[in-house]
Write a protein that holds these residues in place. Sequence first.
Motif, PDB file in Angstrom:
ATOM      1  N   THR A  72       0.835  -1.212   0.000  1.00 49.56           N
ATOM      2  CA  THR A  72       0.000   0.000   0.000  1.00 49.56           C
ATOM      3  C   THR A  72       0.867   1.258   0.000  1.00 49.56           C
ATOM      4  O   THR A  72       0.424   2.310  -0.439  1.00 49.56           O
ATOM      5  N   TRP A  73       2.118   1.140   0.516  1.00 52.33           N
ATOM      6  CA  TRP A  73       3.000   2.311   0.577  1.00 52.33           C
ATOM      7  C   TRP A  73       3.727   2.561  -0.744  1.00 52.33           C
ATOM      8  O   TRP A  73       4.562   3.472  -0.828  1.00 52.33           O
ATOM      9  N   CYS A  74       3.430   1.768  -1.771  1.00 54.16           N
ATOM     10  CA  CYS A  74       4.147   1.856  -3.054  1.00 54.16           C
ATOM     11  C   CYS A  74       3.217   2.462  -4.112  1.00 54.16           C
ATOM     12  O   CYS A  74       2.264   1.819  -4.553  1.00 54.16           O
ATOM     13  N   ALA A  75       3.476   3.732  -4.473  1.00 54.66           N
ATOM     14  CA  ALA A  75       2.593   4.430  -5.420  1.00 54.66           C
ATOM     15  C   ALA A  75       2.494   3.736  -6.780  1.00 54.66           C
ATOM     16  O   ALA A  75       1.388   3.550  -7.297  1.00 54.66           O
ATOM     17  N   PRO A  76       3.628   3.314  -7.395  1.00 56.86           N
ATOM     18  CA  PRO A  76       3.485   2.648  -8.705  1.00 56.86           C
ATOM     19  C   PRO A  76       2.694   1.342  -8.632  1.00 56.86           C
ATOM     20  O   PRO A  76       2.112   0.915  -9.629  1.00 56.86           O
ATOM     21  N   ARG A  78      -0.026   0.950  -6.687  1.00 62.45           N
ATOM     22  CA  ARG A  78      -1.433   1.334  -6.655  1.00 62.45           C
ATOM     23  C   ARG A  78      -1.952   1.646  -8.054  1.00 62.45           C
ATOM     24  O   ARG A  78      -3.117   1.435  -8.351  1.00 62.45           O
ATOM     25  N   LYS A  79      -1.059   2.152  -8.888  1.00 60.66           N
ATOM     26  CA  LYS A  79      -1.456   2.576 -10.225  1.00 60.66           C
ATOM     27  C   LYS A  79      -1.942   1.408 -11.082  1.00 60.66           C
ATOM     28  O   LYS A  79      -2.883   1.541 -11.858  1.00 60.66           O
ATOM     29  N   PRO A 144       6.644  -2.401  -7.827  1.00 57.84           N
ATOM     30  CA  PRO A 144       5.944  -3.681  -7.991  1.00 57.84           C
ATOM     31  C   PRO A 144       6.760  -4.679  -8.829  1.00 57.84           C
ATOM     32  O   PRO A 144       7.617  -4.281  -9.613  1.00 57.84           O
ATOM     33  N   GLY A 162       6.039  -0.961 -12.938  1.00 56.85           N
ATOM     34  CA  GLY A 162       4.624  -1.009 -13.286  1.00 56.85           C
ATOM     35  C   GLY A 162       4.343  -1.700 -14.612  1.00 56.85           C
ATOM     36  O   GLY A 162       5.096  -1.576 -15.559  1.00 56.85           O
TER      37      GLY A 162
ATOM     38  N   LYS B  63       9.315   8.542   6.630  1.00 58.08           N
ATOM     39  CA  LYS B  63       9.733   7.156   6.844  1.00 58.08           C
ATOM     40  C   LYS B  63      11.121   7.097   7.489  1.00 58.08           C
ATOM     41  O   LYS B  63      11.628   6.010   7.741  1.00 58.08           O
ATOM     42  N   ASP B  86       2.108  13.525  -5.616  1.00 59.51           N
ATOM     43  CA  ASP B  86       1.925  12.126  -5.986  1.00 59.51           C
ATOM     44  C   ASP B  86       0.458  11.874  -6.314  1.00 59.51           C
ATOM     45  O   ASP B  86      -0.442  12.317  -5.601  1.00 59.51           O
ATOM     46  N   GLU B  87       0.268  11.115  -7.406  1.00 57.85           N
ATOM     47  CA  GLU B  87      -1.070  10.782  -7.893  1.00 57.85           C
ATOM     48  C   GLU B  87      -1.919  10.105  -6.814  1.00 57.85           C
ATOM     49  O   GLU B  87      -3.120  10.267  -6.753  1.00 57.85           O
ATOM     50  N   PHE B  88      -1.275   9.316  -5.958  1.00 65.58           N
ATOM     51  CA  PHE B  88      -2.011   8.532  -4.968  1.00 65.58           C
ATOM     52  C   PHE B  88      -1.889   9.058  -3.544  1.00 65.58           C
ATOM     53  O   PHE B  88      -2.822   8.961  -2.763  1.00 65.58           O
ATOM     54  N   PHE B  89      -0.733   9.604  -3.203  1.00 64.79           N
ATOM     55  CA  PHE B  89      -0.525  10.029  -1.821  1.00 64.79           C
ATOM     56  C   PHE B  89      -0.661  11.540  -1.653  1.00 64.79           C
ATOM     57  O   PHE B  89      -0.440  12.065  -0.572  1.00 64.79           O
ATOM     58  N   GLN B 120      12.817   4.618   3.884  1.00 69.02           N
ATOM     59  CA  GLN B 120      12.165   3.953   2.749  1.00 69.02           C
ATOM     60  C   GLN B 120      12.105   4.938   1.588  1.00 69.02           C
ATOM     61  O   GLN B 120      11.813   6.119   1.764  1.00 69.02           O
ATOM     62  N   CYS B 122      12.128   5.355  -3.106  1.00 73.09           N
ATOM     63  CA  CYS B 122      11.740   4.842  -4.422  1.00 73.09           C
ATOM     64  C   CYS B 122      12.715   5.361  -5.489  1.00 73.09           C
ATOM     65  O   CYS B 122      13.512   6.262  -5.215  1.00 73.09           O
ATOM     66  N   GLY B 126      10.131   4.192 -11.286  1.00 73.46           N
ATOM     67  CA  GLY B 126       8.816   3.594 -11.017  1.00 73.46           C
ATOM     68  C   GLY B 126       8.851   2.333 -10.185  1.00 73.46           C
ATOM     69  O   GLY B 126       7.975   1.484 -10.329  1.00 73.46           O
ATOM     70  N   CYS B 128       9.624   0.963  -5.958  1.00 72.87           N
ATOM     71  CA  CYS B 128       9.885   1.353  -4.576  1.00 72.87           C
ATOM     72  C   CYS B 128      10.572   0.210  -3.843  1.00 72.87           C
ATOM     73  O   CYS B 128      10.374  -0.953  -4.177  1.00 72.87           O
ATOM     74  N   PRO B 167       1.020   5.694   4.853  1.00 72.80           N
ATOM     75  CA  PRO B 167       1.907   5.627   3.690  1.00 72.80           C
ATOM     76  C   PRO B 167       2.228   7.013   3.160  1.00 72.80           C
ATOM     77  O   PRO B 167       1.493   7.934   3.406  1.00 72.80           O
TER      78      PRO B 167
END
Lengths: 181, 167
Positions: A72-76, A78-79, A144, A162, B63, B86-89, B120, B122, B126, B128, B167
């Motif tokens: 869940t902590w990995c943005a790519p 989630r994509k 991922p 990804g 982190k 970030d698109e998600f966070f 932690q 990335c 692309g 992490c 996260p």
Amino acid sequence: MQKPAQVFLVVAVALSALAAGLYFRGSGERVSTTVTAPPAAVMDTALAGLDGRKAKLSDWKGKVMVVNFWATWCAPCRKEIPEFIRMQSRLGPKGLQFVGIAIDEMDKVKAYAQEVGINYPLLVGEIDAVEVSRAFGNELGALPFTVIIDRQGRVVRTELGGTNEAKLGPVVEPLLDAPAN
Amino acid sequence: MRPAVAAMLLVVAGMMLSTAPVVAASPDLLPARDAFQVSAKLDADGITVRYRVADGYYLYRDKIRFESDPVVRGKPRLPKSLTKHDEFFGKSEIYRGEVVIRIPIRTHDGEQVTLTAMSQGCADAGVCYPPSREVLALTAGGGEVFPATMKRSPSGKSLIDALGGKP
């Protein structure tokens, strides 16, 4: 065909091949397509499922599997998951089985799975799950990481970074048509 | 027919280049330990932790955590971070390049502190990396210390405990 024209044609084809080689090399894809049998120990590593019961990859033997290591902590990570959900719906009836292996905490995985509606089994682990991904060739343990396994249990493709339906579809669909034995 | 021979060689070279990435799955990515090199030193007025983040990589500010034995009371002073959209966070605070963190404590010469540095990050490519824990055995006045051994499995607390927070 006259000789100079023949030479020109051969050189042209050669240059195209070289250009194609440079293009694919420069695309930065971290893909392996070497067909290998994974060590049995990896397929039989028991990891906790969301329902609390342990499961192992060999439980889905005979299906075409897409094993996705994520967090869940990995943005790519989630994509790409919404595309996996779509593919599971579309190709699940034909024998495709996605399995997500999260390097994460159980509570966070449960909450996220509910939020985005993950429709395939999820296993959760820590170092043990990282070791499973390393055994599939992910030396860096980075995410991922996605592994495609055919009906015979052979690893046919791994990809670090990804991925998406456009890349996975052409690999997975012919495997679904192949008989289990 | 020399040009044809040369052309054939080009074909072979093209084929070899196109298959090169298939042989090595991740030739262009660094192991986490090289992407996020950490070192620390202990002086009379505290600990200085230094992360050297390789170009194309970043660490998440929230982190970065420390544990020490014996426990030190000084609160880590983190430098100004960069904001990443970030698109998600949403907005995430990150570090690139060199990151120098001060943990102010009073020590006497020869005093020893075992510092566990957790982080932690990335790669812009692309991917992490899982949270890492590096153990640094510091001696006051003893100079800069790097992690001693390659450790795949964290000792003590669990890997995920090290992450903490959201996260």
